[in-house]
Design a protein around this motif. Structure first.
Motif: not given
Length: 200
Positions: A110, A129, A133, A168-170, A172, A174, A182
């Protein structure tokens, strides 16, 4: 009054800022731009030789570095840190997990994206990444039958892991394949006196 040396976009700074807000503890916040080297000045290094934020300065002038250590100190005697020795150890277990298996991958990627430092790092980003994950998968499995990380009660373990997971989306990442993570993010965001990462 407590003084917090901070950087608004930092997840590590956010951990402390969020906890202070939820504890309703007044604090004087001093913003230091890490991208401009403001944590590397002689004045700041005399307070924290590691040259990082956050740094908490107590009323008596003593200082405490490292976000999770600061959280542990501030949460003592509050609802955010269990009194039971085993549950306290579990809180530390997840906070160590966050610093060893989560933050080096999710937070670092990030930061590189945020700071525009991705060029030439494509392969390393891919590796980080993958490991990020893997950390999210550990969290997903743990949360499959739990509302929070320790004792089914919101604690500083949740704050530690929320700080970088919710953005974490910042970097990349998902979360589409992580429904339990979530749902947990939404539960943390719904806690009383919650503030967003960009609120000082």
């Amino acid at each position: 009054m407590l003084t917090l040396y901070d950087y608004l976009e930092s997840g590590n700074g956010y951990k402390v800022r969020l906890l202070l807000h939820q504890l309703q503890r007044p604090v004087r916040r001093i913003e230091l731009d890490i991208l401009k080297g403001e944590t590397r000045t002689p004045a700041y290094l005399s307070k924290n030789a590691n040259g990082r934020i956050p740094l908490l300065e107590l009323e008596d002038g003593r200082t405490l570095a490292e976000s999770n250590a600061i959280q542990f100190y501030l949460a003592e005697g509050s609802e955010f840190l269990p009194a039971d020795p085993f549950l306290r150890a579990q809180v530390l277990q997840w906070m160590f997990f966050e610093q060893y298996s989560h933050e080096p991958y999710i937070a670092v990627v990030r930061f590189w994206v945020f700071a525009g430092m991705t060029e030439g790092k494509e392969q390393e980003i891919e590796v980080r990444r993958e490991k990020g994950y893997a950390a999210l998968d550990v969290m997903e499995r743990h949360l499959s039958d739990k509302r929070f990380f320790v004792g089914d009660h919101y604690s500083i373990a949740d704050i530690a892991l929320y700080a970088y997971t919710h953005v974490c989306d910042e970097g990349g990442f998902d979360l589409a394949e992580f429904p339990h993570v979530t749902a947990w993010l939404a539960r943390v965001a719904a806690q009383p006196r919650h503030i967003p990462i960009t609120q000082g």
